[in-house]
Design an enzyme around this catalytic site. Structure first.
Site, PDB file in Angstrom:
ATOM      1  N   SER A  26      36.769 124.293  90.228  1.00 35.41           N
ATOM      2  CA  SER A  26      37.424 124.858  89.045  1.00 35.41           C
ATOM      3  C   SER A  26      38.710 125.549  89.493  1.00 35.41           C
ATOM      4  O   SER A  26      38.824 125.959  90.650  1.00 35.41           O
ATOM      5  CB  SER A  26      36.506 125.888  88.374  1.00 35.41           C
ATOM      6  N   TYR A  36      31.278 133.205  89.199  1.00 39.29           N
ATOM      7  CA  TYR A  36      31.679 131.804  89.020  1.00 39.29           C
ATOM      8  C   TYR A  36      32.763 131.424  90.031  1.00 39.29           C
ATOM      9  O   TYR A  36      32.684 130.377  90.678  1.00 39.29           O
ATOM     10  CB  TYR A  36      32.176 131.601  87.587  1.00 39.29           C
TER      11      TYR A  36
END
Lengths: 251, 76
Positions: free
Chosen positions: A142, A155
């Site tokens: 990501s 995350y």
């Protein structure tokens, strides 16, 4: 099809293919000639993905990627349908937690779901009975691995781990002709990104969206680069992270 | 969760001394009620009340009492 971008003759396992980016990748891989194994935890949604795929020979495999025998599972996938030429790991979780409410349980759950699974799947993929004498592994990282946002520490840690692990594994697996790369997508308004719209305050989501010069992404924007990395056109690419973010990281 | 415990959770989220939140505060009068506090409240509700609020749900609240009403019968 007989060109380097084709996936004809390749069998590809896509995890997290019950929706979002995983489904889009499975869909495009099938269009490019691959035989796809659709993985997810939700059988009904996996079935929807399976039914939508072009071509034939596809299958689905529903299981939890944590706590089981992934090596045995992948051996049986290969035994049933033939060796795998590629693995796309699109399954994962995103739990938004500012530090004041972030605890070890959420951090551990995030790391296990996003990092441990990636490593164990790749370990299972490299077995002689599973991968067809080489292959391509693509991990969905990501932009949160490369840049930050409040509430995303866990995350970011997990997606950053993929970027780092990928480099070491690329060196280790090159002798086995296995390439491994990460994709770092920006904010896609579907799947996990769509759910982010619900949990972020509107001004925060809008601000994040505005940081993408080319606008919010669509799943097919990420599917193209994934399929490229799976293909022979990417034969000299390993150990890298391809940013697919509409310009988000250019700031 | 009792209402007192709910207020205590808000004290934690807003990093205020225990017992500060009484329940009649307007959210715009709480300087620490910012977007991180909203995220933290959503997280707390998910973990401790087992209910998932959206940011839109929270945006419709203007007082602490509104937040408690949002939680419905999960607060006794």
């Amino acid at each position: 099809m007989n060109h380097p971008y084709s996936l004809s003759g390749k069998r590809i396992l896509v995890t997290g293919a019950s929706g979002g980016l995983g489904r889009a990748i499975a869909t495009l891989a099938a269009q490019m000639g691959a035989v796809v194994v659709v993985h997810g935890r939700n059988a009904e949604k996996c079935q929807e993905t399976l039914r939508s795929l072009a071509g034939s020979g596809h299958s689905m495999a529903v299981c939890d990627l944590l706590g089981g025998d992934l090596s045995g599972w992948m051996k049986s996938l290969a035994g049933d349908g033939g060796p795998l030429h590629g693995l796309v790991h699109a399954a994962g979780i995103q739990i938004v937690r500012p530090l004041r409410v972030l605890d070890e349980r959420v951090l551990n759950e995030t790391m296990a779901s996003n990092v441990t699974t990636a490593l164990m799947l790749t370990k299972a993929f490299r077995q002689r009975d599973v991968c067809a004498g080489g292959g391509s592994v693509v991990w969905l990282s990501s932009v949160m691995a490369l840049t930050g946002q409040p509430g995303q520490a866990a995350y970011s840690a997990s997606k950053g781990a993929l970027v780092s692990m990928c480099r070491s594994l690329a060196l280790e697996l090159s002798a086995e002709r296995i390439r491994i790369n990460c994709l770092a997508p920006g904010l896609v308004d579907a799947g996990m990104g769509g759910r982010l719209r619900d949990c972020l305050p509107p001004d925060r989501f809008d601000a994040a969206a505005a940081m993408h010069p080319l606008g919010l992404g669509k799943p097919e924007h990420v599917a193209g680069p994934a399929v490229f990395l799976l293909s022979d056109a990417a034969a000299w690419i390993t150990g890298t992270t391809l940013t697919v973010d509409g310009g988000y990281c250019a700031h | 969760m009792t209402l007192t415990e709910f207020h205590s959770q808000l004290d934690n989220i807003l990093e205020l001394p225990s017992g500060t939140i009484k329940g009649d505060e307007g959210l715009e009068n709480l300087p620490a009620w910012d977007s991180l506090a909203v995220l933290s409240f959503i997280a707390m509700a998910d973990e401790k009340l087992k209910v998932q609020f959206s940011a839109r749900d929270i945006a419709a609240c203007t007082t602490v009492a509104d937040l408690a009403r949002l939680a419905g019968d999960r607060i006794s």
